[in-house]
Design a protein around this motif. Structure first.
Motif, PDB file in Angstrom:
ATOM      1  N   SER A   1       0.837  -1.204   0.000  1.00 13.44           N
ATOM      2  CA  SER A   1       0.000   0.000   0.000  1.00 13.44           C
ATOM      3  C   SER A   1       0.870   1.253   0.000  1.00 13.44           C
ATOM      4  O   SER A   1       1.910   1.288   0.655  1.00 13.44           O
ATOM      5  N   LEU A   2       0.406   2.251  -0.766  1.00 14.71           N
ATOM      6  CA  LEU A   2       1.153   3.498  -0.879  1.00 14.71           C
ATOM      7  C   LEU A   2       0.219   4.558  -1.440  1.00 14.71           C
ATOM      8  O   LEU A   2      -0.492   4.299  -2.403  1.00 14.71           O
ATOM      9  N   HIS A   3       0.226   5.744  -0.817  1.00 15.48           N
ATOM     10  CA  HIS A   3      -0.579   6.845  -1.352  1.00 15.48           C
ATOM     11  C   HIS A   3       0.349   7.938  -1.863  1.00 15.48           C
ATOM     12  O   HIS A   3       1.236   8.386  -1.148  1.00 15.48           O
ATOM     13  N   ILE A   4       0.138   8.337  -3.101  1.00 17.81           N
ATOM     14  CA  ILE A   4       0.970   9.376  -3.703  1.00 17.81           C
ATOM     15  C   ILE A   4       0.078  10.582  -3.990  1.00 17.81           C
ATOM     16  O   ILE A   4      -0.818  10.519  -4.830  1.00 17.81           O
ATOM     17  N   PRO A   5       0.290  11.686  -3.276  1.00 20.90           N
ATOM     18  CA  PRO A   5      -0.588  12.846  -3.449  1.00 20.90           C
ATOM     19  C   PRO A   5      -0.475  13.453  -4.854  1.00 20.90           C
ATOM     20  O   PRO A   5       0.564  13.307  -5.513  1.00 20.90           O
ATOM     21  N   ASP A   6      -1.518  14.129  -5.254  1.00 24.79           N
ATOM     22  CA  ASP A   6      -1.574  14.806  -6.548  1.00 24.79           C
ATOM     23  C   ASP A   6      -0.369  15.748  -6.691  1.00 24.79           C
ATOM     24  O   ASP A   6      -0.103  16.558  -5.812  1.00 24.79           O
ATOM     25  N   GLY A   7       0.364  15.589  -7.773  1.00 30.93           N
ATOM     26  CA  GLY A   7       1.468  16.506  -8.067  1.00 30.93           C
ATOM     27  C   GLY A   7       2.790  16.154  -7.410  1.00 30.93           C
ATOM     28  O   GLY A   7       3.777  16.850  -7.620  1.00 30.93           O
ATOM     29  N   ALA A   8       2.825  15.072  -6.631  1.00 28.24           N
ATOM     30  CA  ALA A   8       4.064  14.732  -5.918  1.00 28.24           C
ATOM     31  C   ALA A   8       5.003  13.895  -6.789  1.00 28.24           C
ATOM     32  O   ALA A   8       4.572  13.241  -7.736  1.00 28.24           O
ATOM     33  N   PHE A   9       6.282  13.950  -6.448  1.00 28.60           N
ATOM     34  CA  PHE A   9       7.305  13.153  -7.136  1.00 28.60           C
ATOM     35  C   PHE A   9       7.789  12.092  -6.155  1.00 28.60           C
ATOM     36  O   PHE A   9       8.504  12.389  -5.206  1.00 28.60           O
ATOM     37  N   TYR A  10       7.342  10.846  -6.370  1.00 23.91           N
ATOM     38  CA  TYR A  10       7.700   9.738  -5.486  1.00 23.91           C
ATOM     39  C   TYR A  10       8.636   8.780  -6.213  1.00 23.91           C
ATOM     40  O   TYR A  10       8.451   8.521  -7.407  1.00 23.91           O
ATOM     41  N   THR A  11       9.603   8.254  -5.486  1.00 22.98           N
ATOM     42  CA  THR A  11      10.551   7.322  -6.078  1.00 22.98           C
ATOM     43  C   THR A  11      10.450   5.960  -5.413  1.00 22.98           C
ATOM     44  O   THR A  11      10.364   5.867  -4.188  1.00 22.98           O
ATOM     45  N   LEU A  12      10.443   4.916  -6.234  1.00 24.68           N
ATOM     46  CA  LEU A  12      10.579   3.544  -5.735  1.00 24.68           C
ATOM     47  C   LEU A  12      12.044   3.186  -5.856  1.00 24.68           C
ATOM     48  O   LEU A  12      12.608   3.210  -6.954  1.00 24.68           O
ATOM     49  N   LEU A  13      12.662   2.883  -4.725  1.00 22.11           N
ATOM     50  CA  LEU A  13      14.096   2.611  -4.691  1.00 22.11           C
ATOM     51  C   LEU A  13      14.326   1.236  -4.090  1.00 22.11           C
ATOM     52  O   LEU A  13      13.712   0.887  -3.076  1.00 22.11           O
ATOM     53  N   GLY A  14      15.190   0.466  -4.692  1.00 26.99           N
ATOM     54  CA  GLY A  14      15.502  -0.845  -4.124  1.00 26.99           C
ATOM     55  C   GLY A  14      16.390  -1.620  -5.054  1.00 26.99           C
ATOM     56  O   GLY A  14      16.558  -1.244  -6.220  1.00 26.99           O
ATOM     57  N   PRO A  15      16.968  -2.713  -4.575  1.00 27.31           N
ATOM     58  CA  PRO A  15      17.881  -3.493  -5.393  1.00 27.31           C
ATOM     59  C   PRO A  15      17.143  -4.219  -6.517  1.00 27.31           C
ATOM     60  O   PRO A  15      15.918  -4.339  -6.485  1.00 27.31           O
ATOM     61  N   SER A  16      17.883  -4.686  -7.473  1.00 24.38           N
ATOM     62  CA  SER A  16      17.324  -5.421  -8.602  1.00 24.38           C
ATOM     63  C   SER A  16      16.510  -6.609  -8.094  1.00 24.38           C
ATOM     64  O   SER A  16      16.936  -7.315  -7.191  1.00 24.38           O
ATOM     65  N   GLY A  17      15.312  -6.768  -8.646  1.00 20.41           N
ATOM     66  CA  GLY A  17      14.485  -7.928  -8.302  1.00 20.41           C
ATOM     67  C   GLY A  17      13.534  -7.704  -7.143  1.00 20.41           C
ATOM     68  O   GLY A  17      12.783  -8.610  -6.784  1.00 20.41           O
ATOM     69  N   CYS A  18      13.502  -6.490  -6.554  1.00 21.38           N
ATOM     70  CA  CYS A  18      12.656  -6.281  -5.368  1.00 21.38           C
ATOM     71  C   CYS A  18      11.202  -5.973  -5.749  1.00 21.38           C
ATOM     72  O   CYS A  18      10.339  -5.910  -4.876  1.00 21.38           O
ATOM     73  N   GLY A  19      10.927  -5.773  -7.047  1.00 20.32           N
ATOM     74  CA  GLY A  19       9.536  -5.597  -7.471  1.00 20.32           C
ATOM     75  C   GLY A  19       9.165  -4.203  -7.956  1.00 20.32           C
ATOM     76  O   GLY A  19       7.995  -3.913  -8.174  1.00 20.32           O
ATOM     77  N   LYS A  20      10.157  -3.352  -8.200  1.00 22.26           N
ATOM     78  CA  LYS A  20       9.877  -1.974  -8.614  1.00 22.26           C
ATOM     79  C   LYS A  20       9.133  -1.930  -9.946  1.00 22.26           C
ATOM     80  O   LYS A  20       8.111  -1.262 -10.081  1.00 22.26           O
ATOM     81  N   THR A  21       9.693  -2.635 -10.935  1.00 20.92           N
ATOM     82  CA  THR A  21       9.076  -2.622 -12.263  1.00 20.92           C
ATOM     83  C   THR A  21       7.683  -3.253 -12.218  1.00 20.92           C
ATOM     84  O   THR A  21       6.744  -2.757 -12.846  1.00 20.92           O
ATOM     85  N   THR A  22       7.561  -4.317 -11.453  1.00 23.27           N
ATOM     86  CA  THR A  22       6.258  -4.984 -11.347  1.00 23.27           C
ATOM     87  C   THR A  22       5.207  -4.022 -10.795  1.00 23.27           C
ATOM     88  O   THR A  22       4.085  -3.942 -11.309  1.00 23.27           O
ATOM     89  N   LEU A  23       5.576  -3.252  -9.770  1.00 20.80           N
ATOM     90  CA  LEU A  23       4.633  -2.289  -9.188  1.00 20.80           C
ATOM     91  C   LEU A  23       4.274  -1.211 -10.206  1.00 20.80           C
ATOM     92  O   LEU A  23       3.101  -0.863 -10.382  1.00 20.80           O
ATOM     93  N   LEU A  24       5.292  -0.713 -10.919  1.00 20.56           N
ATOM     94  CA  LEU A  24       5.042   0.319 -11.920  1.00 20.56           C
ATOM     95  C   LEU A  24       4.128  -0.213 -13.034  1.00 20.56           C
ATOM     96  O   LEU A  24       3.227   0.489 -13.493  1.00 20.56           O
ATOM     97  N   ARG A  25       4.359  -1.454 -13.422  1.00 18.39           N
ATOM     98  CA  ARG A  25       3.533  -2.053 -14.485  1.00 18.39           C
ATOM     99  C   ARG A  25       2.108  -2.309 -14.011  1.00 18.39           C
ATOM    100  O   ARG A  25       1.172  -2.288 -14.812  1.00 18.39           O
ATOM    101  N   CYS A  26       1.925  -2.542 -12.721  1.00 18.13           N
ATOM    102  CA  CYS A  26       0.567  -2.653 -12.177  1.00 18.13           C
ATOM    103  C   CYS A  26      -0.132  -1.293 -12.221  1.00 18.13           C
ATOM    104  O   CYS A  26      -1.308  -1.196 -12.565  1.00 18.13           O
ATOM    105  N   ILE A  27       0.619  -0.230 -11.873  1.00 16.35           N
ATOM    106  CA  ILE A  27       0.030   1.115 -11.920  1.00 16.35           C
ATOM    107  C   ILE A  27      -0.339   1.463 -13.365  1.00 16.35           C
ATOM    108  O   ILE A  27      -1.371   2.062 -13.640  1.00 16.35           O
ATOM    109  N   ALA A  28       0.536   1.040 -14.292  1.00 13.99           N
ATOM    110  CA  ALA A  28       0.301   1.353 -15.711  1.00 13.99           C
ATOM    111  C   ALA A  28      -0.823   0.519 -16.311  1.00 13.99           C
ATOM    112  O   ALA A  28      -1.417   0.902 -17.316  1.00 13.99           O
ATOM    113  N   GLY A  29      -1.086  -0.636 -15.706  1.00 12.80           N
ATOM    114  CA  GLY A  29      -2.109  -1.516 -16.262  1.00 12.80           C
ATOM    115  C   GLY A  29      -1.556  -2.575 -17.196  1.00 12.80           C
ATOM    116  O   GLY A  29      -2.308  -3.304 -17.843  1.00 12.80           O
ATOM    117  N   PHE A  30      -0.241  -2.701 -17.291  1.00 11.27           N
ATOM    118  CA  PHE A  30       0.352  -3.786 -18.089  1.00 11.27           C
ATOM    119  C   PHE A  30       0.189  -5.118 -17.372  1.00 11.27           C
ATOM    120  O   PHE A  30       0.156  -6.168 -18.005  1.00 11.27           O
TER     121      PHE A  30
END
Ligand SMILES: Nc1ncnc2c1ncn2[C@@H]1O[C@H](COP(=O)(O)OP(=O)(O)O)[C@@H](O)[C@H]1O
Ligand SMILES: [Mg+2]
Length: 360
Positions: free
Chosen positions: A23-52
């Motif tokens: 769970s994560l809430h990102i306010p309107d207009g904010a710049f949030y970064t997902l940071l973590g080592p390779s394989g921790c799920g960053k791309t997967t989360l981004l692709r879920c947000i994108a709908g891929f």
């Protein structure tokens, strides 16, 4: 523009859980970064947000709209990838125009908006070039213009700077920040580069195996990491096991409190959380420690010997072997009036009284 609410997202690939009830809430207009080592799920989360990817559980909201089952196409997102993902057979102009044409925008407006977008990324002169005729930095500017020209509700960027050389990476940080601030667009930025995250973000979510280990401003993550994983990932930190001991001060204190010991030395003033287990670790940034020649009765001074001294210009780094303890790294900044030490010297390492102990 829209806020993004990630509510208990679960994602599995063939039985392996890659996002764990995140769970994560990102306010309107904010710049949030997902940071973590390779394989921790960053791309997967981004692709879920994108709908891929469709999540296996949880909900995704843009403002109050539940978009969990909405197709990528109808989510109104702009996306920028590490490898640019430009159409190789289209010019810069046509790459940027693509989304507007797909949306059946009228031709004169396309010409105007693409012209504006290319101007904003400093590429007006290269509108007719093909991707193969451009540098990496120029291609990523085209990708950025293409993502923003459709005026998306949210901008998603997956390691957009990783393929660029060091100098261009620094320049592009500013290009991106200038553009997203001007547009006021909600941005989720993915990187494995901690310095990039610190430099660019309103808030950083540090990810660890599909969960968020800590969410905070750059200052919060650097100054008060919640555990050893975060402390070690953001900046560099000495993470040193300490013994915790319950001390009863008698009637004066309302409850017994905890004191910590390192290499036989009691650490005064060092604060820990409620944990009292055997997994307590002291978090000490090298630049927060200092050195002095051995002297008796100095509080929070750990005896040791210099293993190596490295002169680095603006600072000098020391590796110290603590007596009856592990190694510890200390950095003294130029201008620090403390005496200089050489390999082999006996020293005391001074631990600040406001250092923190966390659970390993
Ligand atoms: N399409 C997929 N199919 C199967 N496993 C995947 C797929 N995408 C990612 N994974 C796995 O999910 C985990 C997280 O991957 P990813 O989100 O790409 O991490 P990151 O972007 O943080 O490096 C990895 O173990 C990866 O192997
Ligand atoms: Mg990735």
């Amino acid at each position: 523009m829209a806020s993004i609410t990630i509510d208990g997202i679960v994602k599995q690939f063939s039985g392996q859980t890659v996002l764990q009830n995140l769970s994560l809430h990102i306010p309107d207009g904010a710049f949030y970064t997902l940071l973590g080592p390779s394989g921790c799920g960053k791309t997967t989360l981004l692709r879920c947000i994108a709908g891929f990817y469709e999540p296996d559980g949880g909900r995704l909201l843009f403002d109050k709209d539940d978009v969990t089952r909405v197709s990528t196409h109808h989510r109104d997102i702009g996306m920028v990838f590490q490898d640019y993902a430009l159409f190789p057979d289209k010019s810069a102009f046509d790459n940027v125009a693509y989304g507007l044409r797909a949306r059946k925008v009228a031709k004169p407006e396309i010409v105007r908006r693409v012209g504006e977008a290319l101007e904003k990324v400093g590429l007006s002169a290269l509108a007719d070039r093909y991707p193969a005729q451009m540098s990496g930095g120029q291609r990523q500017r085209v990708a950025l213009a293409r993502a923003l020209v459709i005026r998306p509700r949210v901008l998603l960027m997956d390691e957009p700077l990783s393929n660029l050389d060091a100098k261009m990476r620094l320049q592009m940080r500013d290009v991106i920040l200038d553009l997203v601030r001007e547009a006021g667009i909600t941005t989720v930025f993915v990187t494995h580069d901690q310095e990039e995250a610190l430099a660019m973000s309103d808030r950083i979510a540090i990810m660890d195996r599909g969960s968020i280990a800590q969410l905070g401003t750059p200052e919060e993550l650097y100054g008060t990491p919640v555990n050893a994983y975060v402390a070690d990932f953001i900046g560099s930190a000495n993470v040193i096991p300490v013994a915790a001991r319950r001390v009863d001060d008698g009637a004066a204190s309302t409850a017994p409190h905890v004191r910590y010991q390192l290499a036989g030395q009691a650490l005064d003033g060092v604060q820990g959380g409620p944990q009292l287990g055997n997994d307590s670790v002291l978090i000490a940034r090298p630049e927060d420690l200092s050195l002095m020649a051995p002297a008796p009765h100095v509080p929070n001074a750990l005896h040791g010997q210099v293993l190596r001294r490295q002169y680095l210009g603006f600072k000098t780094a020391y590796r110290i072997a603590l007596q009856d303890g592990p190694e510890i790294r200390v950095e003294l900044h130029a201008g620090n009036t403390v005496a200089d030490f050489q390999a082999g010297d006996a020293v005391q390492v001074l631990v600040p009284a406001d250092s923190r102990v966390v659970s390993a």
